[in-house]
Design a protein around this motif. Structure first.
Motif, mmCIF file in Angstrom:
data_model
loop_
_atom_site.group_PDB
_atom_site.id
_atom_site.type_symbol
_atom_site.label_atom_id
_atom_site.label_comp_id
_atom_site.label_asym_id
_atom_site.label_seq_id
_atom_site.Cartn_x
_atom_site.Cartn_y
_atom_site.Cartn_z
ATOM 1 N N CYS A 177 0.833 -1.205 0.000
ATOM 2 C CA CYS A 177 0.000 0.000 0.000
ATOM 3 C C CYS A 177 0.868 1.256 0.000
ATOM 4 O O CYS A 177 1.624 1.493 0.947
ATOM 5 C CB CYS A 177 -0.940 0.007 1.206
ATOM 6 S SG CYS A 177 -2.065 1.418 1.224
ATOM 7 N N ASN A 178 0.756 2.004 -1.055
ATOM 8 C CA ASN A 178 1.429 3.291 -1.238
ATOM 9 C C ASN A 178 2.950 3.148 -1.307
ATOM 10 O O ASN A 178 3.504 2.048 -1.225
ATOM 11 C CB ASN A 178 0.986 4.307 -0.192
ATOM 12 C CG ASN A 178 -0.376 4.885 -0.525
ATOM 13 O OD1 ASN A 178 -0.716 5.069 -1.687
ATOM 14 N ND2 ASN A 178 -1.162 5.183 0.494
ATOM 15 N N GLU A 179 3.615 4.273 -1.477
ATOM 16 C CA GLU A 179 5.052 4.289 -1.764
ATOM 17 C C GLU A 179 5.891 3.603 -0.694
ATOM 18 O O GLU A 179 6.711 2.740 -0.995
ATOM 19 C CB GLU A 179 5.524 5.734 -1.929
ATOM 20 C CG GLU A 179 6.985 5.844 -2.292
ATOM 21 C CD GLU A 179 7.462 7.279 -2.430
ATOM 22 O OE1 GLU A 179 8.674 7.458 -2.546
ATOM 23 O OE2 GLU A 179 6.632 8.207 -2.395
ATOM 24 N N HIS A 180 5.694 3.927 0.569
ATOM 25 C CA HIS A 180 6.514 3.312 1.620
ATOM 26 C C HIS A 180 6.193 1.833 1.801
ATOM 27 O O HIS A 180 7.017 1.090 2.344
ATOM 28 C CB HIS A 180 6.339 4.058 2.942
ATOM 29 C CG HIS A 180 7.089 5.348 2.976
ATOM 30 N ND1 HIS A 180 7.314 6.031 4.139
ATOM 31 C CD2 HIS A 180 7.656 6.093 2.003
ATOM 32 C CE1 HIS A 180 7.991 7.130 3.884
ATOM 33 N NE2 HIS A 180 8.212 7.193 2.583
ATOM 34 N N GLY A 181 5.032 1.407 1.357
ATOM 35 C CA GLY A 181 4.673 -0.004 1.408
ATOM 36 C C GLY A 181 5.174 -0.787 0.209
ATOM 37 O O GLY A 181 4.998 -1.995 0.133
#
Length: 120
Positions: free
Chosen positions: A88-92
């Motif tokens: 989920c999302n960039e850091h994920g």
């Protein structure tokens, strides 16, 4: 929402090594495999991130896991085990903004799944 790489695969605008399809989902081999077996299970409905899953999507998201388990059994690795991951999302680690379930198998999986030490 703009069209994603996965929308183009669903619409057969670009090729993919499709291993399963039904009315709700599509599964295909990952083009950059991280394990001997690595495929993605995606919904045909575009949902950008885990954060965008609505109450009405409950059965659809559950369906993705049922497809993963069905394919694991039919491909012969369900008993040995496998990993499922949804970023989920960039850091994920999400790079395509259309939810997708990674299914990885064919080798023992370690934990944590990365080699870099966690810096707190």
């Amino acid at each position: 929402m703009s069209e994603t790489l996965f929308t183009k695969i669903i619409n057969r605008e670009i090729p993919a090594d499709i291993i399963y399809e039904d009315d709700l989902s599509l599964a295909f081999n990952d083009i950059n495999p991280q394990a001997p077996v690595h495929f993605l299970v995606i919904p045909k409905k575009t949902i950008a991130t885990v954060n965008d899953i609505a109450e009405a999507d409950r059965e659809l998201v559950g369906h993705l896991y049922l497809v993963a388990a069905k394919l694991a059994k039919s491909m012969g690795f369900s008993e040995d085990g496998f990993r499922t991951v949804m970023n989920c999302n960039e850091h994920g680690g999400q790079t395509v903004f259309h939810i997708h379930l990674h299914v990885l198998a064919g080798k023992p999986m370690g934990w944590p799944p990365y080699s870099e030490k966690l810096k707190v």
